[in-house]
Structures are given as C-alpha cells and as structure tokens.
Design a protein around this motif. Structure first.
Motif, short mmCIF file in Angstrom:
data_model
loop_
_atom_site.label_atom_id
_atom_site.label_comp_id
_atom_site.label_asym_id
_atom_site.label_seq_id
_atom_site.Cartn_x
_atom_site.Cartn_y
_atom_site.Cartn_z
N GLU A 10 -136.42 -24.09 46.47
CA GLU A 10 -137.80 -23.70 46.19
C GLU A 10 -137.88 -22.81 44.95
N VAL A 11 -136.95 -21.91 44.82
CA VAL A 11 -136.94 -21.02 43.64
C VAL A 11 -136.67 -21.83 42.38
N MET A 12 -135.73 -22.75 42.46
CA MET A 12 -135.41 -23.57 41.28
C MET A 12 -136.60 -24.47 40.90
N ALA A 13 -137.31 -24.95 41.89
CA ALA A 13 -138.45 -25.82 41.62
C ALA A 13 -139.64 -25.05 41.05
N ASP A 14 -139.78 -23.80 41.45
CA ASP A 14 -140.91 -22.99 41.02
C ASP A 14 -140.45 -21.57 40.72
N PRO A 15 -139.72 -21.35 39.62
CA PRO A 15 -139.19 -20.01 39.33
C PRO A 15 -140.31 -19.04 38.97
N PHE A 16 -140.03 -17.76 39.21
CA PHE A 16 -140.99 -16.72 38.87
C PHE A 16 -141.12 -16.63 37.35
N THR A 17 -142.34 -16.47 36.89
CA THR A 17 -142.57 -16.22 35.46
C THR A 17 -143.64 -15.14 35.34
N PHE A 18 -143.50 -14.32 34.33
CA PHE A 18 -144.50 -13.31 34.05
C PHE A 18 -145.72 -13.97 33.43
N THR A 19 -146.88 -13.42 33.71
CA THR A 19 -148.08 -13.89 33.01
C THR A 19 -147.98 -13.37 31.57
#
Length: 127
Positions: A10-19
C-alpha cells in the motif's frame, strides 16, 4: 493523532508526498528552526549519548556481518556468541562492554584473520 497501519504494498502504491505548500514551508525553514522544532517534539526526544553509541555499534556489527557474508547464526557461532546477543547488538538494544567493542573492531578490520583465529570450524560447518 490516530495510528494508520498500511502494508508495504500500500505504501509503495501510494507513497506519502508533501503538498507544494508544505514543501515550500519546509524549504523556507532554517537549520536552527528545524532543530528547535525537532527538540520541541515530545513524541521524538533527542537520543542520549548512550543511545547514539549503541546505534553506531549496531550499525558496525551489522556491516561487519554483512561484509563477511554470514547469516546472524553463522556470525554468532564464529564469534562464540549466542545469536540473541548478536541480535541485541545489531538492533541497538544492549550496550556492549569494551571487550565486545574491541572484538567488533577486529572483525570489521580483518574478518578473515579474526575468524581463522576465533573459530575456523564455525566457518566450515553448515548453519
């Protein structure tokens, strides 16, 4: 703040990114502001000197073992250590004594010689 559990997939599919706004705010911070914010965070106190020393030793043990190309089990056997002790060292859970630190310096500097002297049979037998 609630904890959120995600699988690696899940993390690899949708990694955290800053706005873009968050990124701009971070980029505008000085080193002093970053350090002050970090020190003020009650959930992340700064490491003590002992914790830092354990972390450095943990990294050195892991790098020595990986450099020798041995599993934890074989590395511990070659050094005459319980596997649990090696794992505690690698995970920074325990503060090793000066003799253990000296042993790891020797192994890190010249693993072939150290293993020939300490336990040649441990390297010849399968795990």
């Amino acid at each position: 703040m609630a904890l959120v559990y995600r699988t690696l997939a899940e993390v690899m599919a949708d990694p955290f990114t800053f706005t873009p706004e968050q990124r701009a705010r971070l980029d505008a911070m000085t080193e002093e502001e970053i350090e002050r914010n970090a020190l003020d965070d009650p959930d992340n106190p700064p490491a003590t000197d002992e914790e830092l020393a354990r972390g450095v030793f943990a990294r050195d043990v892991r790098l020595a073992r990986e450099g020798a190309g041995l599993s934890q089990e074989r590395f511990a056997a070659a050094l005459g250590l319980p596997v649990a002790t090696l794992r505690n060292w690698e995970q920074g859970r325990t503060n090793p004594d000066p003799a253990a630190r000296a042993l790891m310096r020797l192994v890190r500097h010249d693993p072939a010689h150290a293993f020939r002297v300490l336990a040649p049979e441990a390297l010849l037998t399968p795990p």
